[in-house]
Design an enzyme around this catalytic site. Structure first.
Site, mmCIF file in Angstrom:
data_model
loop_
_atom_site.group_PDB
_atom_site.id
_atom_site.type_symbol
_atom_site.label_atom_id
_atom_site.label_comp_id
_atom_site.label_asym_id
_atom_site.label_seq_id
_atom_site.Cartn_x
_atom_site.Cartn_y
_atom_site.Cartn_z
ATOM 1 N N SER A 103 4.854 6.895 2.012
ATOM 2 C CA SER A 103 5.516 5.638 2.339
ATOM 3 C C SER A 103 4.835 4.496 1.608
ATOM 4 O O SER A 103 3.610 4.477 1.482
ATOM 5 C CB SER A 103 5.413 5.348 3.843
ATOM 6 O OG SER A 103 5.904 6.410 4.618
ATOM 7 N N HIS A 143 0.924 5.162 1.397
ATOM 8 C CA HIS A 143 0.274 5.953 2.442
ATOM 9 C C HIS A 143 0.856 7.364 2.428
ATOM 10 O O HIS A 143 2.078 7.521 2.323
ATOM 11 C CB HIS A 143 0.502 5.297 3.809
ATOM 12 C CG HIS A 143 -0.199 6.009 4.916
ATOM 13 N ND1 HIS A 143 -1.551 5.945 5.087
ATOM 14 C CD2 HIS A 143 0.281 6.812 5.884
ATOM 15 C CE1 HIS A 143 -1.883 6.688 6.139
ATOM 16 N NE2 HIS A 143 -0.797 7.221 6.628
ATOM 17 N N ASP A 147 -1.557 0.444 8.633
ATOM 18 C CA ASP A 147 -0.367 1.172 8.186
ATOM 19 C C ASP A 147 0.875 0.781 8.984
ATOM 20 O O ASP A 147 1.740 1.614 9.248
ATOM 21 C CB ASP A 147 -0.599 2.691 8.252
ATOM 22 C CG ASP A 147 -1.731 3.133 7.349
ATOM 23 O OD1 ASP A 147 -1.912 2.518 6.280
ATOM 24 O OD2 ASP A 147 -2.436 4.097 7.705
ATOM 25 N N ASN A 173 0.848 -1.182 0.000
ATOM 26 C CA ASN A 173 0.000 0.000 0.000
ATOM 27 C C ASN A 173 0.889 1.239 0.000
ATOM 28 O O ASN A 173 2.013 1.206 0.491
ATOM 29 C CB ASN A 173 -0.898 0.009 1.243
ATOM 30 C CG ASN A 173 -1.953 1.101 1.192
ATOM 31 O OD1 ASN A 173 -2.423 1.496 0.130
ATOM 32 N ND2 ASN A 173 -2.341 1.596 2.353
#
Length: 173
Positions: free
Chosen positions: A121, A94, A130, A92
């Site tokens: 990130s 972020h 996260d 992912n």
């Protein structure tokens, strides 16, 4: 998502985009992906148990031959069961310098804290929000007079550079 697709078309890119999936059937990215000849999956989760919804996405991913998932703009929390089924194969991006500012409103939080830099990130998705292993980051200066929107625009530019590069490196391992 479009940055990942565009990067996948460069010679020697170690990945191809096999499916673009969304929980919002009206998402503009789905129409764009179809125009690019990429298979799509769209399913609204409204009125559906989370496990059923995730089972449908899981089936679509597997049917398309997906081996790894790169989340891009997917704003739903994945269940622990879904993450476990794809352990180590979901990344992912972020909009903060993790581990700072997990979750939402990252730009406002960085500005309110008086930070000099923000950024983005790329991380492995785990059951912790996260919280997975960091694969790459880019810093973006917070300028005097920045608003969450002006900062977000500069961070987004860096996201479009960082994410395809990190995904390519990660998949080349």
């Amino acid at each position: 998502m479009a940055s990942l697709v565009e990067a996948s078309r460069v010679p020697d890119c170690p990945y191809e985009v096999a499916l673009v999936a969304s929980d919002k059937p009206e998402a503009a990215g789905l129409a764009w992906a179809r125009e690019q000849g990429i298979a799509t999956f769209a399913q609204s989760p409204k009125g559906m148990p989370k496990a059923d919804y995730e089972a449908r996405i899981d089936a679509a991913l597997r049917e398309a031959g997906v081996e790894a998932i790169a989340l891009a703009g997917y704003m739903r929390l994945l269940s622990d069961d879904f993450v476990a089924r794809w352990r180590g194969r979901i990344v992912n991006i972020h909009p903060s310098l993790l581990p700072k500012y997990k979750g939402l409103d990252t730009h406002q939080r960085a500005i309110d804290a008086g930070d000099m830099v923000a950024g983005c990130s790329v991380h492995i998705v785990t059951e912790e929000l996260d919280g997975g292993e960091l694969l790459g980051q880019v810093e973006v200066p917070i300028l005097p007079g920045d608003t969450p929107d002006t900062l977000a625009a500069r961070v987004l530019t860096e996201e479009h550079r960082l994410y395809p590069a990190v995904v390519a490196e990660w998949l080349s391992r």
